[in-house]
Scaffold this motif. Sequence first.
Motif, PDB file in Angstrom:
ATOM      1  N   VAL A  31       0.988  -1.056  -0.184  1.00  0.00           N
ATOM      2  CA  VAL A  31       0.170   0.193   0.168  1.00  0.00           C
ATOM      3  C   VAL A  31       0.900   1.266  -0.050  1.00  0.00           C
ATOM      4  O   VAL A  31       1.615   1.452   0.749  1.00  0.00           O
ATOM      5  N   PHE A  32       0.858   1.980  -1.056  1.00  0.00           N
ATOM      6  CA  PHE A  32       1.656   3.350  -1.134  1.00  0.00           C
ATOM      7  C   PHE A  32       0.760   4.586  -0.907  1.00  0.00           C
ATOM      8  O   PHE A  32      -0.483   4.739  -1.266  1.00  0.00           O
ATOM      9  N   LEU A  33       1.157   5.216   0.196  1.00  0.00           N
ATOM     10  CA  LEU A  33       0.641   6.490   0.778  1.00  0.00           C
ATOM     11  C   LEU A  33       1.385   7.486   0.338  1.00  0.00           C
ATOM     12  O   LEU A  33       2.585   7.974   0.654  1.00  0.00           O
ATOM     13  N   HIS A  34       0.621   8.591  -0.257  1.00  0.00           N
ATOM     14  CA  HIS A  34       1.078   9.543  -0.774  1.00  0.00           C
ATOM     15  C   HIS A  34       1.659  10.707   0.133  1.00  0.00           C
ATOM     16  O   HIS A  34       0.952  10.605   1.456  1.00  0.00           O
ATOM     17  N   GLY A  35       2.298  11.744   0.143  1.00  0.00           N
ATOM     18  CA  GLY A  35       2.568  12.945   1.080  1.00  0.00           C
ATOM     19  C   GLY A  35       1.602  14.099   1.079  1.00  0.00           C
ATOM     20  O   GLY A  35       0.568  13.925   0.160  1.00  0.00           O
ATOM     21  N   PHE A  36       2.072  14.943   1.623  1.00  0.00           N
ATOM     22  CA  PHE A  36       1.290  16.438   1.751  1.00  0.00           C
ATOM     23  C   PHE A  36       1.342  17.307   0.361  1.00  0.00           C
ATOM     24  O   PHE A  36       2.501  17.201  -0.417  1.00  0.00           O
ATOM     25  N   LEU A  37      -0.025  17.748  -0.018  1.00  0.00           N
ATOM     26  CA  LEU A  37       0.021  18.257  -1.255  1.00  0.00           C
ATOM     27  C   LEU A  37       0.324  17.308  -2.502  1.00  0.00           C
ATOM     28  O   LEU A  37       0.820  17.759  -3.534  1.00  0.00           O
ATOM     29  N   GLU A  38       0.467  15.875  -2.291  1.00  0.00           N
ATOM     30  CA  GLU A  38       0.281  15.052  -3.220  1.00  0.00           C
ATOM     31  C   GLU A  38      -0.921  14.177  -3.349  1.00  0.00           C
ATOM     32  O   GLU A  38      -1.971  14.702  -3.199  1.00  0.00           O
ATOM     33  N   SER A  39      -1.019  13.106  -4.270  1.00  0.00           N
ATOM     34  CA  SER A  39      -2.156  12.355  -4.607  1.00  0.00           C
ATOM     35  C   SER A  39      -1.555  11.158  -5.041  1.00  0.00           C
ATOM     36  O   SER A  39      -0.494  10.926  -5.313  1.00  0.00           O
ATOM     37  N   ASN A  40      -2.417  10.057  -5.384  1.00  0.00           N
ATOM     38  CA  ASN A  40      -1.805   8.813  -5.686  1.00  0.00           C
ATOM     39  C   ASN A  40      -1.272   8.622  -7.143  1.00  0.00           C
ATOM     40  O   ASN A  40      -0.606   7.807  -7.567  1.00  0.00           O
ATOM     41  N   GLU A  41      -1.435   9.984  -7.842  1.00  0.00           N
ATOM     42  CA  GLU A  41      -0.643  10.067  -9.095  1.00  0.00           C
ATOM     43  C   GLU A  41       0.868   9.813  -9.037  1.00  0.00           C
ATOM     44  O   GLU A  41       1.281   9.521 -10.092  1.00  0.00           O
ATOM     45  N   ILE A  42       1.523  10.269  -7.905  1.00  0.00           N
ATOM     46  CA  ILE A  42       2.750  10.488  -7.731  1.00  0.00           C
ATOM     47  C   ILE A  42       3.635   9.058  -7.865  1.00  0.00           C
ATOM     48  O   ILE A  42       4.516   8.793  -8.404  1.00  0.00           O
ATOM     49  N   TRP A  43       2.448   7.943  -7.723  1.00  0.00           N
ATOM     50  CA  TRP A  43       3.113   6.577  -7.758  1.00  0.00           C
ATOM     51  C   TRP A  43       2.811   5.893  -9.307  1.00  0.00           C
ATOM     52  O   TRP A  43       3.229   4.597  -9.370  1.00  0.00           O
ATOM     53  N   ARG A  48       4.633   1.514 -12.659  1.00  0.00           N
ATOM     54  CA  ARG A  48       4.405   0.740 -13.863  1.00  0.00           C
ATOM     55  C   ARG A  48       5.079  -0.441 -14.010  1.00  0.00           C
ATOM     56  O   ARG A  48       4.447  -1.522 -14.763  1.00  0.00           O
ATOM     57  N   ASP A  49       6.309  -0.654 -13.827  1.00  0.00           N
ATOM     58  CA  ASP A  49       7.086  -1.790 -13.950  1.00  0.00           C
ATOM     59  C   ASP A  49       7.247  -2.539 -12.772  1.00  0.00           C
ATOM     60  O   ASP A  49       8.041  -3.622 -12.647  1.00  0.00           O
ATOM     61  N   PHE A  50       6.379  -2.519 -11.610  1.00  0.00           N
ATOM     62  CA  PHE A  50       6.461  -3.354 -10.693  1.00  0.00           C
ATOM     63  C   PHE A  50       6.141  -4.720 -10.814  1.00  0.00           C
ATOM     64  O   PHE A  50       5.101  -4.968 -11.654  1.00  0.00           O
ATOM     65  N   PRO A  51       6.716  -5.760 -10.325  1.00  0.00           N
ATOM     66  CA  PRO A  51       6.382  -7.202 -10.524  1.00  0.00           C
ATOM     67  C   PRO A  51       4.945  -7.542 -10.307  1.00  0.00           C
ATOM     68  O   PRO A  51       4.312  -7.106  -9.393  1.00  0.00           O
ATOM     69  N   PRO A  52       4.443  -8.155 -11.354  1.00  0.00           N
ATOM     70  CA  PRO A  52       2.885  -8.215 -11.380  1.00  0.00           C
ATOM     71  C   PRO A  52       2.423  -9.015 -10.259  1.00  0.00           C
ATOM     72  O   PRO A  52       0.918  -9.171 -10.154  1.00  0.00           O
ATOM     73  N   HIS A  53       3.253  -9.980  -9.753  1.00  0.00           N
ATOM     74  CA  HIS A  53       2.642 -11.027  -8.659  1.00  0.00           C
ATOM     75  C   HIS A  53       2.524 -10.202  -7.394  1.00  0.00           C
ATOM     76  O   HIS A  53       2.094 -10.754  -6.683  1.00  0.00           O
ATOM     77  N   TYR A  54       2.740  -8.819  -7.348  1.00  0.00           N
ATOM     78  CA  TYR A  54       2.562  -8.018  -6.165  1.00  0.00           C
ATOM     79  C   TYR A  54       1.067  -7.377  -6.465  1.00  0.00           C
ATOM     80  O   TYR A  54       0.887  -6.839  -7.631  1.00  0.00           O
ATOM     81  N   GLN A  55       0.461  -7.173  -5.361  1.00  0.00           N
ATOM     82  CA  GLN A  55      -0.847  -6.340  -5.639  1.00  0.00           C
ATOM     83  C   GLN A  55      -0.431  -4.773  -5.006  1.00  0.00           C
ATOM     84  O   GLN A  55       0.165  -4.935  -3.886  1.00  0.00           O
ATOM     85  N   THR A  56      -0.413  -3.834  -5.904  1.00  0.00           N
ATOM     86  CA  THR A  56       0.069  -2.491  -5.363  1.00  0.00           C
ATOM     87  C   THR A  56      -1.183  -1.598  -5.120  1.00  0.00           C
ATOM     88  O   THR A  56      -2.133  -1.433  -6.453  1.00  0.00           O
ATOM     89  N   LEU A  57      -1.574  -0.963  -4.207  1.00  0.00           N
ATOM     90  CA  LEU A  57      -2.824  -0.269  -3.864  1.00  0.00           C
ATOM     91  C   LEU A  57      -2.216   1.248  -3.503  1.00  0.00           C
ATOM     92  O   LEU A  57      -1.352   1.237  -2.926  1.00  0.00           O
ATOM     93  N   ARG A  58      -2.958   2.270  -4.113  1.00  0.00           N
ATOM     94  CA  ARG A  58      -2.482   3.611  -3.951  1.00  0.00           C
ATOM     95  C   ARG A  58      -3.790   4.399  -3.600  1.00  0.00           C
ATOM     96  O   ARG A  58      -3.973   5.237  -4.346  1.00  0.00           O
ATOM     97  N   PRO A  59      -4.312   4.266  -2.427  1.00  0.00           N
ATOM     98  CA  PRO A  59      -5.297   5.358  -2.331  1.00  0.00           C
ATOM     99  C   PRO A  59      -4.913   6.697  -2.149  1.00  0.00           C
ATOM    100  O   PRO A  59      -3.874   7.116  -2.066  1.00  0.00           O
TER     101      PRO A  59
END
Length: 253
Positions: free
Chosen positions: A9-21, A26-37
């Motif tokens: 789970v990727f959590l963005h910082g102040f004045l950011e959004s999940n777009e930063i991730w 994009r090329d993170f191994p597909p056998h992991y589930q990545t969430l970015r609320p």
Amino acid sequence: MSITPPTLVFLHGFLESNEIWEDFLRDFPPHYQTLRPNLPGYGPEPAAVTDYSLEAGAEYVHQYLREKGVHQVLLVGHSMGGYVALAFAEKFPAQVAGLCLFHSSSLPDSEEDAQRRQRNREFLEQHGVEAFTAEFLKPQFSAAQRESMSNEVALLQRIGASVSVETAVGGLEAIGHRPDRRAVLEQATYPVLFIAGKDDKAVPLEKTHEESLLPDHCTVLWLAKVGHVGFLERPTDTRKAIQGFAELVFGSK
């Protein structure tokens, strides 16, 4: 019964959004589930927020994971996202398989930090978020490569300018009143990873070094010519570090 894949789970910082991730993952191994609320108050369609506290952010992430049907996760928090991750780990330790503090800290604000945040709040209230992002975001990059990363600076400024004044001020208040959470690191039964920029003015090296001695199992990635936004300044190296950390936490695939 379906088996949930290893989840980060990727959590963005102040004045950011999940777009930063977006590019970062994009090329993170597909056998992991990545969430970015998007944390409360952030994103293109932010829900109404009455509580901007880090603890409320942790509760939000907990509910988000429940809705996704996910229990145990590796938390990756950038800056304010790391503060939310620590609040989550304090409230829901059994759900944390690993914790990555990405230019973040368990320490509370110093008196100097508090004074700086008060000046930032006054600037925000007088001049608005767009003017604040023009002043605030560029210095987060290392001076060694600040001028060569104009596109990345513009990306953060665009994302930041879309945040409401209420959310920005509420975030500053929450960050400024965060408690000392070193005990979370001391009591961690899971591995901890710090990613630290040697040119980071927001989270000085001395803080990270002090905190890195607290967990039972801790790794630190020190990055030269990196400020506070290593996911943009050194995306390959930081992505590789988080991938390797995920393999440690979940087992290699």
